[in-house]
Design an enzyme around this catalytic site. Structure first.
Site, PDB file in Angstrom:
ATOM      1  N   CYS A  99       0.848  -1.182   0.000  1.00 59.97           N
ATOM      2  CA  CYS A  99       0.000   0.000   0.000  1.00 59.97           C
ATOM      3  C   CYS A  99       0.898   1.252   0.000  1.00 59.97           C
ATOM      4  O   CYS A  99       2.107   1.158   0.215  1.00 59.97           O
ATOM      5  CB  CYS A  99      -0.927   0.004   1.222  1.00 59.97           C
ATOM      6  N   CYS A 135       2.497  -2.535   9.399  1.00 57.25           N
ATOM      7  CA  CYS A 135       3.020  -3.770   8.782  1.00 57.25           C
ATOM      8  C   CYS A 135       4.541  -3.683   8.671  1.00 57.25           C
ATOM      9  O   CYS A 135       5.078  -2.623   8.419  1.00 57.25           O
ATOM     10  CB  CYS A 135       2.475  -3.939   7.365  1.00 57.25           C
ATOM     11  N   CYS A 179      -4.931   1.416   3.573  1.00 61.97           N
ATOM     12  CA  CYS A 179      -4.404   0.280   4.335  1.00 61.97           C
ATOM     13  C   CYS A 179      -4.917  -1.061   3.806  1.00 61.97           C
ATOM     14  O   CYS A 179      -6.123  -1.229   3.583  1.00 61.97           O
ATOM     15  CB  CYS A 179      -4.793   0.446   5.805  1.00 61.97           C
ATOM     16  N   GLN A 223     -10.760 -12.026  19.026  1.00 60.65           N
ATOM     17  CA  GLN A 223      -9.653 -12.192  18.086  1.00 60.65           C
ATOM     18  C   GLN A 223      -9.843 -11.262  16.888  1.00 60.65           C
ATOM     19  O   GLN A 223     -10.928 -11.189  16.318  1.00 60.65           O
ATOM     20  CB  GLN A 223      -9.583 -13.641  17.605  1.00 60.65           C
ATOM     21  N   TYR A 256      -7.485 -18.435  31.557  1.00 61.46           N
ATOM     22  CA  TYR A 256      -7.323 -17.175  30.816  1.00 61.46           C
ATOM     23  C   TYR A 256      -8.355 -17.178  29.680  1.00 61.46           C
ATOM     24  O   TYR A 256      -8.034 -16.991  28.509  1.00 61.46           O
ATOM     25  CB  TYR A 256      -5.897 -17.013  30.271  1.00 61.46           C
ATOM     26  N   CYS A 284      -0.002 -16.324  22.050  1.00 58.90           N
ATOM     27  CA  CYS A 284       0.213 -15.250  21.077  1.00 58.90           C
ATOM     28  C   CYS A 284       1.659 -14.744  21.149  1.00 58.90           C
ATOM     29  O   CYS A 284       2.030 -13.825  20.426  1.00 58.90           O
ATOM     30  CB  CYS A 284      -0.762 -14.105  21.315  1.00 58.90           C
TER      31      CYS A 284
END
Length: 451
Positions: free
Chosen positions: A71, A80, A160, A286, A315, A408
């Site tokens: 982009c 990014c 974006c 998410q 969690y 993660c």
């Protein structure tokens, strides 16, 4: 080699988390960002015995890996870091980084199943949090993301690739509207100004959009016209709520002192598989819906057909994993620190007519001591810092036959896995799930069994 010196070198390799390194005069130089094969210039920040820490200032020559379209904001905004790398190569990079992390902790003898691709590697995000500001001092109002390496400069990211055209239209129209009002943006250092953030959330599977304008209370501005401008947009999906959040917190974060509904609902709905989830403006969910379905499919596959088992979902957040697994279990007990998330989890369980899930609010390390049930399977999905060492000891004491660890942050994952192996567990399977294409991050699912 000294502080503030400018160095030029070739990026030799990339490490998990977004750092890369090269060598100057046989000394390792580490920078944030960078793609293997790039020639870069970096400013020395700190000189240590074994390495140099530097700030990447310029890409002199691109890498031979950089063959993908980007982009117009790429290289300027901090959203990014690998957009220029074809998706197949991004996956290979992340696979190699995962393997290296496990090797560093001497965790071996498991089946590595690679990294699963995201169904979409462009336009996959279901939430964007934009900031009002300017790109240069006293410049025109901007709305978007921080410039790479800059604390205050904001670039309007209206091209974006991470989001679809609905987000881009809402962003463009919002910044154009408020540029005409001459309302001041909020300056975090001075704590003055009005416009703070725009948060856009979307149900990818339901097509519902929630728009949340975040301001301070320092102006009394009628937002009726803005609401009507938003509702007049020609969008693929449907706006189900437009909100106005008052945030007078000194912190540079979206917080809520007061929530006003300008239009519609204060929530939207999203679906995962055949389950429906009610999501409030500040609920965790998410950010990659299609990726989440793949992620939870991996968890379900690792557990297998064990419908008579008691599962602890630790969690548990808003209870998405627990509810997805409810069909595979006799009973699911979820524990989560954030009370609002637990309320949402229990509400969503009722919404989905799930009767074998219970979600409890509290610290995992404390609450696991009070549970009378004993788990057959424990599912762990902790935040980025991983599991506190005391909580990990309590989890180990349950002596569950099987643990599924969803992470993660693979760096804290391998640290915790090393402790679990010391306690008599064995890592059997590891599979990555690319929830965050074009960034250095990756989710990971690990199947662990008692020896």
């Amino acid at each position: 080699m000294k502080k503030r010196e400018m160095l030029q070198f070739v990026v030799e390799d990339m490490e998990f988390g977004g750092n890369s390194y090269g060598y100057v005069e046989n000394k390792k130089v580490e920078v944030k960002g960078g793609i293997k094969g790039q020639v870069v210039k970096a400013l020395v920040k700190r000189v240590k015995k074994d390495k140099v820490e530097a700030k990447l200032m310029e890409v002199v020559e691109p890498s031979s890996l950089e063959k993908a379209g980007v982009c117009k904001h790429y290289g300027q905004c901090g959203g990014c870091s690998m957009l220029s790398v074809p998706y197949e190569d991004q996956i290979k990079i992340k696979e190699n980084q995962l393997i290296s992390l496990f090797k560093e902790e001497n965790i071996n003898g498991f089946e590595f199943l690679g990294v699963e691709k995201s169904p979409n590697w462009h336009e996959y995000r279901n939430k964007m949090e934009y900031t009002f500001g300017d790109e240069e001092k006293n410049g025109p109002l901007t709305l978007g993301l921080h410039k790479k390496g800059r604390a205050y400069d904001i670039i309007t990211v209206d091209d974006c690739f991470l989001v679809d055209e609905d987000y881009r239209k809402i962003l463009r129209t919002t910044v154009e509207y408020f540029q005409k009002t001459n309302l001041p943006y909020y300056k975090t250092m001075m704590h003055t100004g009005y416009l703070r953030n725009l948060v856009v959330r979307k149900g990818i599977n339901t097509g519902e959009i929630l728009i949340n304008l975040v301001t301070s209370s320092q102006e009394n501005f009628d937002l009726s016209e803005y609401k009507n401008v938003m509702l007049s947009l020609d969008l693929e999906s449907e706006i189900v709520g437009i909100l106005h959040t008052i945030n007078d917190s000194l912190a540079d974060a979206v917080k809520c002192d007061e929530l006003r509904v300008l239009y519609g609902r204060d929530h939207f709905y999203e679906k995962l598989f055949d389950l429906k989830f009610k999501i409030s403006p500040f609920s965790f969910f998410q950010t990659n819906t299609k990726g989440a379905e793949k992620l939870y499919s991996i968890v379900r596959e690792f557990i297998g057909e064990k419908k008579d088992k008691v599962i602890f979902d630790l969690y548990s957040g808003t209870g998405t994993i627990g509810q997805v697994l409810s069909k595979e279990a006799q009973k699911v007990i979820g524990i989560e620190l954030i009370e609002e998330a637990v309320e949402a989890a229990n509400e969503n369980a009722k919404l989905n007519n799930i009767t074998n899930c219970t979600f409890i609010a509290g610290d995992v390390g404390e609450k696991v001591k009070t549970l009378k049930e004993r788990p057959d399977i424990i599912v762990l999905d902790p935040p980025r810092p991983g599991i506190h060492k005391d909580a990990l000891k309590d989890i180990i004491r349950f002596n569950a036959q099987q643990i599924i660890y969803v992470s993660c942050n693979p760096k804290t994952l391998v640290r915790d896995l090393a402790e679990l192996e010391k306690a008599g567990y064995k890592v059997l399977k590891v599979k990555g799930m690319d929830m965050f294409p074009n960034t250095p991050h990756v989710e990971c699912v690990v199947k662990i069994e008692k020896k």
